[in-house]
Design an enzyme around this catalytic site. Sequence first.
Site, mmCIF file in Angstrom:
data_model
loop_
_atom_site.group_PDB
_atom_site.id
_atom_site.type_symbol
_atom_site.label_atom_id
_atom_site.label_comp_id
_atom_site.label_asym_id
_atom_site.label_seq_id
_atom_site.Cartn_x
_atom_site.Cartn_y
_atom_site.Cartn_z
ATOM 1 N N ASP A 40 90.011 26.503 25.651
ATOM 2 C CA ASP A 40 88.895 25.602 25.355
ATOM 3 C C ASP A 40 87.607 26.145 25.967
ATOM 4 O O ASP A 40 86.625 25.432 26.125
ATOM 5 C CB ASP A 40 89.176 24.167 25.832
ATOM 6 C CG ASP A 40 89.435 24.059 27.329
ATOM 7 O OD1 ASP A 40 89.288 25.074 28.043
ATOM 8 O OD2 ASP A 40 89.783 22.953 27.790
ATOM 9 N N MET B 57 92.833 26.345 29.951
ATOM 10 C CA MET B 57 92.486 24.977 29.569
ATOM 11 C C MET B 57 91.848 24.288 30.772
ATOM 12 O O MET B 57 92.471 24.178 31.835
ATOM 13 C CB MET B 57 93.745 24.228 29.141
ATOM 14 C CG MET B 57 93.519 23.053 28.228
ATOM 15 S SD MET B 57 92.844 23.493 26.603
ATOM 16 C CE MET B 57 94.151 24.510 25.945
ATOM 17 N N HIS B 58 90.591 23.840 30.590
ATOM 18 C CA HIS B 58 89.926 23.229 31.742
ATOM 19 C C HIS B 58 88.910 22.148 31.395
ATOM 20 O O HIS B 58 88.439 21.445 32.283
ATOM 21 C CB HIS B 58 89.225 24.311 32.563
ATOM 22 C CG HIS B 58 87.952 24.801 31.918
ATOM 23 N ND1 HIS B 58 87.951 25.722 30.896
ATOM 24 C CD2 HIS B 58 86.649 24.498 32.143
ATOM 25 C CE1 HIS B 58 86.708 25.958 30.526
ATOM 26 N NE2 HIS B 58 85.899 25.227 31.254
ATOM 27 N N ARG B 59 88.539 21.995 30.128
ATOM 28 C CA ARG B 59 87.472 21.054 29.810
ATOM 29 C C ARG B 59 87.929 19.617 30.015
ATOM 30 O O ARG B 59 89.041 19.242 29.646
ATOM 31 C CB ARG B 59 86.983 21.261 28.376
ATOM 32 C CG ARG B 59 86.214 22.550 28.217
ATOM 33 C CD ARG B 59 85.415 22.622 26.939
ATOM 34 N NE ARG B 59 84.638 23.858 26.932
ATOM 35 C CZ ARG B 59 83.426 23.986 27.448
ATOM 36 N NH1 ARG B 59 82.831 22.942 27.994
ATOM 37 N NH2 ARG B 59 82.789 25.136 27.415
ATOM 38 N N PRO B 60 87.061 18.777 30.609
ATOM 39 C CA PRO B 60 87.429 17.391 30.889
ATOM 40 C C PRO B 60 87.997 16.658 29.684
ATOM 41 O O PRO B 60 88.951 15.886 29.817
ATOM 42 C CB PRO B 60 86.103 16.768 31.354
ATOM 43 C CG PRO B 60 85.344 17.913 31.951
ATOM 44 C CD PRO B 60 85.715 19.107 31.117
#
Length: 379
Positions: A283, A204-207
């Site tokens: 994501d 999980m990394h999307r802003p």
Amino acid sequence: MKILSIVGARPNFMKVAPLHRAFQQCSDVRSVIVHTGQHFDARMSDVFFSQLELPKPDYYLGIGGGSHAQQTARIMLEFETVVEAEKPDVVLVVGDVTSTIACALVAVKMHIPVVHVEAGLRSGDRRMPEEINRILTDSIADQLFVTEQAGLENLKREGVEDRKVHFVGNVMIDSLIHYRRKAAETRTVEKLGLKSGEYILMTMHRPANVDSEAGLRSILQIIEDMVRYRKVLFPIHPRTLNNLGRFGLLERLQATDNLELMEPQGYLEFLNLMEYAAVLVTDSGGIQEETTYLQVPCLTFRDSTERPVTVDLGTNQLLTDLNPETVHRKVVEILEGRAKKGVIPPLWDGKAADRIVEILAGNYRKTEPAQRVADPTFG
């Protein structure tokens, strides 16, 4: 023929590696690798060069962090000097990161043909910087190489000439196929004391998901629900880790039983973890494709996907919000054997790079100066 291949962020390396190998099989092609340094963390960059057997970059621009505008400007300034020195016949860009559009703009303005690999992908969400990068790069590229049918349809709708567009398959899958055995040799799953299907893998990394306290609290609840059924492996992105600390949520995560927090993994280690997971919760963009090829169930937290083939034909399911109840229901369905079935999309066969090189060799092979002036577009 001299080709400058641009890499800047982690997903680029897996796409350029098979192309560089294919270029090396052509005696009259010189492959020059330019690393912009957009990803400057060694865990996110250097390890991929070594594992993917890429040579040390011919140029390292050392751009580092900053806003999108700052990165774009610095890449353009530094890359211009590289183009002036190398005088390439082609600049090849992959994917949709800041380095992709920045280097494409420089090349076009210096009258160097631009080749875009992984062209035509569209999420329909212009709030994503990657979407803007894709649209702009495709609008100025001379040759566009497409991974799936939706890419052909998007480019036709946008008025791109058919002669510029080539459906060749997916170079990301080229890398997966090439390195699958090597990934197995890492024995990453075995070293964790696990077997196939005994764990859930999460990224999980999307802003949109990790930059708010509400989003992070939902992610924590999702993890706390999933660990009731399987061990959860969570290679944590630096952005996510920093935000958990900023909102005072890191201790809660660290205290979760049956959770293995991990540093970002190398390509081979992560490929081994993907192959034997019961389900991927993510994501990411590329993971949607890799799980489709591996036939591993994937739940993707995105409002839309630029890779619809992974949903239409593959094992991917979109979850449009971080709703713990929805995720809980989907995970239970998968663990009970009711996972969505999928097939491998057309031309995802490990030979996309070979097709690309064959087309480039026909279109851009070096000619005499007089002919180049007469035909500045090189076909």
